[in-house]
Design a protein around this motif. Structure first.
Motif, PDB file in Angstrom:
ATOM      1  N   ARG A 110       0.805  -0.996   0.190  1.00  0.00           N
ATOM      2  CA  ARG A 110       0.022  -0.321  -0.180  1.00  0.00           C
ATOM      3  C   ARG A 110       0.815   0.887  -0.014  1.00  0.00           C
ATOM      4  NH1 ARG A 110      -3.944  -0.547   4.239  1.00  0.00           N
ATOM      5  NH2 ARG A 110      -4.759  -2.598   3.580  1.00  0.00           N
ATOM      6  N   ALA A 111       0.046   2.304  -0.631  1.00  0.00           N
ATOM      7  CA  ALA A 111       0.939   3.634  -0.109  1.00  0.00           C
ATOM      8  C   ALA A 111      -0.591   5.076  -0.155  1.00  0.00           C
ATOM      9  CB  ALA A 111       1.460   4.096  -1.625  1.00  0.00           C
ATOM     10  N   GLU A 112       0.290   5.638   0.341  1.00  0.00           N
ATOM     11  CA  GLU A 112      -1.059   6.746   0.285  1.00  0.00           C
ATOM     12  C   GLU A 112      -0.259   8.306   0.535  1.00  0.00           C
ATOM     13  OE1 GLU A 112      -2.476   5.679   4.797  1.00  0.00           O
ATOM     14  OE2 GLU A 112      -1.515   6.847   5.542  1.00  0.00           O
ATOM     15  N   ALA A 113      -1.310   9.670   0.712  1.00  0.00           N
ATOM     16  CA  ALA A 113      -0.393  10.804   0.290  1.00  0.00           C
ATOM     17  C   ALA A 113      -1.263  11.295   0.838  1.00  0.00           C
ATOM     18  CB  ALA A 113      -0.179  10.565  -0.961  1.00  0.00           C
ATOM     19  N   PRO A 114      -1.670  11.631   2.208  1.00  0.00           N
ATOM     20  CA  PRO A 114      -2.671  12.493   2.698  1.00  0.00           C
ATOM     21  C   PRO A 114      -2.218  13.777   2.036  1.00  0.00           C
ATOM     22  CG  PRO A 114      -0.632  12.347   4.377  1.00  0.00           C
ATOM     23  CD  PRO A 114      -0.457  11.313   3.412  1.00  0.00           C
ATOM     24  N   PHE A 115      -3.023  14.584   2.304  1.00  0.00           N
ATOM     25  CA  PHE A 115      -3.342  15.757   1.811  1.00  0.00           C
ATOM     26  C   PHE A 115      -3.032  17.547   2.463  1.00  0.00           C
ATOM     27  CE2 PHE A 115      -8.110  14.121   0.071  1.00  0.00           C
ATOM     28  CZ  PHE A 115      -7.582  13.748  -1.283  1.00  0.00           C
ATOM     29  N   ARG A 116      -2.308  18.441   1.850  1.00  0.00           N
ATOM     30  CA  ARG A 116      -0.838  18.920   2.065  1.00  0.00           C
ATOM     31  C   ARG A 116      -1.609  20.190   3.174  1.00  0.00           C
ATOM     32  NH1 ARG A 116       3.021  19.648  -1.862  1.00  0.00           N
ATOM     33  NH2 ARG A 116       4.011  18.164  -2.259  1.00  0.00           N
ATOM     34  N   ASP A 117      -2.702  20.473   2.959  1.00  0.00           N
ATOM     35  CA  ASP A 117      -3.264  22.086   2.804  1.00  0.00           C
ATOM     36  C   ASP A 117      -5.105  21.707   3.016  1.00  0.00           C
ATOM     37  OD1 ASP A 117      -0.605  23.128   2.906  1.00  0.00           O
ATOM     38  OD2 ASP A 117      -1.386  23.233   0.535  1.00  0.00           O
ATOM     39  N   ARG A 118      -5.432  21.680   2.526  1.00  0.00           N
ATOM     40  CA  ARG A 118      -6.855  21.112   3.123  1.00  0.00           C
ATOM     41  C   ARG A 118      -7.990  20.120   2.842  1.00  0.00           C
ATOM     42  NH1 ARG A 118      -8.206  26.133  -1.650  1.00  0.00           N
ATOM     43  NH2 ARG A 118      -6.584  24.629  -2.495  1.00  0.00           N
ATOM     44  N   PRO A 119      -9.140  19.515   3.368  1.00  0.00           N
ATOM     45  CA  PRO A 119      -8.979  18.198   2.944  1.00  0.00           C
ATOM     46  C   PRO A 119     -10.666  18.119   1.746  1.00  0.00           C
ATOM     47  CG  PRO A 119     -10.727  19.522   4.166  1.00  0.00           C
ATOM     48  CD  PRO A 119      -9.521  20.235   4.225  1.00  0.00           C
ATOM     49  N   GLY A 120     -10.346  16.591   1.207  1.00  0.00           N
ATOM     50  CA  GLY A 120     -11.121  16.703   0.433  1.00  0.00           C
ATOM     51  C   GLY A 120     -12.430  16.542   0.869  1.00  0.00           C
ATOM     52  N   LEU A 121     -13.941  15.411   0.206  1.00  0.00           N
ATOM     53  CA  LEU A 121     -14.698  15.874   0.415  1.00  0.00           C
ATOM     54  C   LEU A 121     -15.595  14.448  -0.105  1.00  0.00           C
ATOM     55  CD1 LEU A 121     -16.946  16.867   2.246  1.00  0.00           C
ATOM     56  CD2 LEU A 121     -18.448  17.904  -0.363  1.00  0.00           C
ATOM     57  N   GLY A 122     -16.198  13.328   0.587  1.00  0.00           N
ATOM     58  CA  GLY A 122     -16.640  12.155   0.336  1.00  0.00           C
ATOM     59  C   GLY A 122     -18.009  12.799   0.209  1.00  0.00           C
ATOM     60  N   VAL A 123     -18.998  12.523  -0.788  1.00  0.00           N
ATOM     61  CA  VAL A 123     -20.821  13.294  -1.195  1.00  0.00           C
ATOM     62  C   VAL A 123     -20.851  12.171  -2.228  1.00  0.00           C
ATOM     63  CG1 VAL A 123     -19.519  15.242  -3.022  1.00  0.00           C
ATOM     64  CG2 VAL A 123     -21.860  15.187  -1.104  1.00  0.00           C
ATOM     65  N   ARG A 124     -22.442  11.996  -1.511  1.00  0.00           N
ATOM     66  CA  ARG A 124     -23.275  10.901  -2.756  1.00  0.00           C
ATOM     67  C   ARG A 124     -23.418  12.181  -3.657  1.00  0.00           C
ATOM     68  NH1 ARG A 124     -26.812   7.541  -1.038  1.00  0.00           N
ATOM     69  NH2 ARG A 124     -26.994   7.299  -3.600  1.00  0.00           N
ATOM     70  N   ARG A 125     -23.371  11.422  -5.035  1.00  0.00           N
ATOM     71  CA  ARG A 125     -23.843  12.144  -6.207  1.00  0.00           C
ATOM     72  C   ARG A 125     -24.787  12.219  -6.536  1.00  0.00           C
ATOM     73  NH1 ARG A 125     -20.423  12.155 -11.452  1.00  0.00           N
ATOM     74  NH2 ARG A 125     -22.351  12.493 -12.931  1.00  0.00           N
ATOM     75  N   THR A 126     -25.804  12.119  -5.896  1.00  0.00           N
ATOM     76  CA  THR A 126     -26.839  12.416  -5.462  1.00  0.00           C
ATOM     77  C   THR A 126     -26.954  14.167  -4.993  1.00  0.00           C
ATOM     78  OG1 THR A 126     -27.957  11.004  -3.800  1.00  0.00           O
ATOM     79  CG2 THR A 126     -28.402  10.835  -6.493  1.00  0.00           C
ATOM     80  N   THR A 127     -25.978  13.633  -4.141  1.00  0.00           N
ATOM     81  CA  THR A 127     -26.239  15.062  -2.897  1.00  0.00           C
ATOM     82  C   THR A 127     -25.398  16.357  -3.734  1.00  0.00           C
ATOM     83  OG1 THR A 127     -26.228  13.821  -1.429  1.00  0.00           O
ATOM     84  CG2 THR A 127     -25.144  16.057  -0.339  1.00  0.00           C
ATOM     85  N   LEU A 128     -24.828  15.727  -4.462  1.00  0.00           N
ATOM     86  CA  LEU A 128     -23.644  16.796  -4.788  1.00  0.00           C
ATOM     87  C   LEU A 128     -24.278  17.376  -6.044  1.00  0.00           C
ATOM     88  CD1 LEU A 128     -21.180  18.461  -6.081  1.00  0.00           C
ATOM     89  CD2 LEU A 128     -20.473  16.084  -7.138  1.00  0.00           C
TER      90      LEU A 128
END
Length: 217
Positions: free
Chosen positions: A76-94
């Motif tokens: 496994r390999a992972e990369a945290p976002f540096r400055d700001r978070p992303g967002l998990g969001v239902r496509r219907t909600t978006l």
């Protein structure tokens, strides 16, 4: 004559129409489906995308994401976002949030499809509407782009996308991308008690058969 005619009322088309209205332009979106439109989607928005949505006045409810993790068996390999978070969001909600923002700004959304396109030196007419500009936001395999002869050689290849949501507490605040010999599975927390698992593959088979290729999931 309006300023901007948008073919397609998905997230890209609605965002384009909102941009137009914020720039002081008139905009009409032509879309055959009723909002919100759902489809197989990873449902993860990168930090830059979250900032772009906020600039449009759109802040849909979802779950903060800290980064992306790639998983291939025990590796496994992972990369945290540096400055700001992303967002998990239902496509219907978006989609609903963009749709409501567009309507609130005065974007007119009309049912239909853009078929024949007629152009002059300073206008374009399609779906019975004349505009200064036409934006083709009708999908990866855009029929409008194809009709206008704007397809690039060796255009996008198709893949099958399937998705389910599971009512369980997310075990991570990363998007997890799992690999198999047949494709990828995108695991995205989209709410405190909801996880989306989307599978993308060039092999056509059922969701459960695809999931069998990801023992960890």
């Amino acid at each position: 004559m309006i300023d901007v005619l948008v073919a397609g009322g998905g997230p890209a088309g609605l965002a384009a129409a909102v941009h137009a209205r914020l720039a002081g332009l008139t905009a009409v979106v032509v879309e055959p489906r009723t909002a919100p439109v759902d489809k197989a989607c990873g449902e993860g928005v990168m930090p830059g995308g979250v900032a772009s949505l906020r600039a449009l006045g759109v802040e849909p409810a979802g779950r903060e994401l800290r980064g992306i993790r790639y998983v291939d068996g025990v590796r496994r390999a992972e990369a945290p976002f540096r400055d700001r978070p992303g967002l998990g969001v239902r496509r219907t909600t978006l989609h609903r949030a963009l749709h409501e923002r567009a309507l609130g700004l005065g974007v007119r959304i009309v049912p239909g499809k853009v078929g024949e396109v007629r152009q002059t030196r300073d206008s374009v007419t399609a779906a019975g509407i004349t505009a200064r500009w036409l934006i083709a936001a009708d999908g990866l395999h855009s029929p409008v782009r194809r009709r206008l002869g704007l397809e690039l050689p060796g255009g996008p290849r198709g893949r099958y996308g399937l998705r389910r949501h599971y009512r369980l507490a997310p075990w991570t605040d990363f998007v997890e991308v799992h690999w198999s010999g047949q494709g990828e599975a995108y695991v995205t927390p989209v709410a405190d008690g909801l996880v989306g698992v989307a599978v993308l593959s060039r092999v056509r088979r059922g969701y459960d058969e695809h999931l069998d290729g990801f023992p960890a999931l």
